[in-house]
Design an enzyme around this catalytic site. Structure first.
Site, mmCIF file in Angstrom:
data_model
loop_
_atom_site.group_PDB
_atom_site.id
_atom_site.type_symbol
_atom_site.label_atom_id
_atom_site.label_comp_id
_atom_site.label_asym_id
_atom_site.label_seq_id
_atom_site.Cartn_x
_atom_site.Cartn_y
_atom_site.Cartn_z
ATOM 1 N N ALA A 32 0.868 -1.183 0.000
ATOM 2 C CA ALA A 32 0.000 0.000 0.000
ATOM 3 C C ALA A 32 0.899 1.226 0.000
ATOM 4 C CB ALA A 32 -0.970 -0.010 1.185
ATOM 5 N N HIS A 37 7.162 5.732 1.287
ATOM 6 C CA HIS A 37 7.918 4.577 0.775
ATOM 7 C C HIS A 37 8.727 4.977 -0.458
ATOM 8 C CE1 HIS A 37 4.327 2.390 2.596
ATOM 9 N NE2 HIS A 37 5.347 1.844 3.233
ATOM 10 N N GLN A 148 11.300 7.168 9.489
ATOM 11 C CA GLN A 148 11.341 7.645 10.880
ATOM 12 C C GLN A 148 9.986 7.535 11.571
ATOM 13 O OE1 GLN A 148 12.407 11.883 11.414
ATOM 14 N NE2 GLN A 148 10.868 11.753 13.032
ATOM 15 N N LYS A 149 8.906 7.376 10.776
ATOM 16 C CA LYS A 149 7.590 7.307 11.419
ATOM 17 C C LYS A 149 7.556 6.146 12.417
ATOM 18 C CE LYS A 149 3.661 6.094 9.522
ATOM 19 N NZ LYS A 149 3.103 5.130 10.510
ATOM 20 N N ILE A 176 7.332 11.683 5.850
ATOM 21 C CA ILE A 176 6.718 12.501 4.792
ATOM 22 C C ILE A 176 5.279 12.762 5.232
ATOM 23 C CG2 ILE A 176 6.126 12.652 2.338
ATOM 24 C CD1 ILE A 176 9.089 12.434 2.618
ATOM 25 N N ARG A 187 -2.128 2.937 6.636
ATOM 26 C CA ARG A 187 -3.400 2.826 7.368
ATOM 27 C C ARG A 187 -4.306 4.040 7.152
ATOM 28 N NH1 ARG A 187 0.090 0.046 10.879
ATOM 29 N NH2 ARG A 187 -0.665 -2.027 11.445
#
Ligand code: PAF
Length: 279
Positions: A32, A37, A148-149, A176, A187
């Protein structure tokens, strides 16, 4: 773009690339794909000869069966996006191929996983470490790229690489965000339009916490931020933490002497989102 799904094919292919002296950049994902990404794919491409992306919704890291069932699966669209970005290899195994037998090995990362995601999602990091170890063995990358999320995930994988002496470099890329500040996440697709409109409050809460910490103690700043989020009944805060950005242990004060991360997890309906801000 070459698309592979069997363990032996990917192992053979990347083994050959290594023998030929090619540098392999690897982006592990659960698909997704979004701009976050794709920023990792671009970075991998820039710094390596060959870019490999894996798309695998890893059942072992979901502590909530509904979350696993509803996780978006868009392999065809992902393959298109990856081909457009010039990714060289897509590795997308089936769960039965990846886990021919249930792993007996388990991981415990100590204090690093007793907080935040690890505390609220039992078994999650064991599942992440298992699949990432498998992928590193199969893909044999020189560099692996993460976002980093998932700050705690990155810390766990750094520890994994250290403890198991994986011969590769880990690279972490910034979050981002959408124009309204919401951190990009696969999600987010599951949010209703109403929930999507409210979701930017999570980033606003982190910004408020950052501002409040300039004049208040950690305890007071957290209280103020929690009160801000309580104004939106659709948002159910799971945790809000001020932590050391490397050890991820909670801080009682922000002195400017140690790197600090502000982290949160919250539900909008059944959708659980995380976000963080590095000070
Ligand atoms: O961050 C993710 O998408 C996943 O946790 C990862 C690293 C691909 C392992 O399944």
């Amino acid at each position: 773009m070459l698309q592979l799904s069997s363990l032996s094919d990917i192992r053979q292919h990347t083994g050959l690339l290594r023998q030929q002296g090619q540098r392999i950049g690897f982006v592990p994902t659960m698909g997704a794909l979004h701009e976050g990404h794709l920023s990792l794919i671009r970075a991998a491409k820039q710094q390596n000869d060959v870019t490999v992306c894996s798309v695998f919704v890893n059942p072992a890291q979901f502590n909530n069966p509904e979350d696993f069932r509803l996780y978006p699966r868009l392999l065809e669209k992902d393959a298109q996006l990856l081909a457009q970005e010039g990714c060289d290899v897509l590795f997308a195994p089936a769960a039965e191929e990846m886990y021919r037998q249930k792993p007996k090995l388990s991981f415990d990362f100590g204090d690093l996983e007793r907080v935040m995601e690890g505390a609220h999602r039992p078994g999650h990091f064991n599942g992440v470490a298992t699949v990432v170890s498998k992928l590193f063995h199969l893909v044999q990358p020189h560099q692996a790229f993460f976002g980093q999320k998932d700050l705690q995930q990155f810390a766990i994988i750094q520890q994994l690489v250290l403890d198991l002496s994986f011969d590769l470099e880990l690279v972490c890329y910034p979050i981002i965000r959408e124009e309204d500040g919401l951190a990009m996440s696969s999600r987010n697709r599951r949010l209703t339009p109403e929930q999507r409109a409210l979701a930017p409050h999570l980033y606003q809460a982190l910004q408020l916490l950052q501002k409040s910490l300039k004049n208040h103690s950690v305890e007071e700043a957290k209280k103020e931020t929690e009160a801000f989020l309580r104004q939106i009944p659709e948002i159910r805060l799971e945790y809000l933490e001020v932590v050391h950005a490397q050890t991820l242990q909670p801080l009682r004060e922000v002195s400017g002497k140690v790197p600090v991360a502000l982290c949160l997890a919250a539900f909008l309906g059944e959708v659980r989102l995380i976000d963080n801000l590095l000070l």
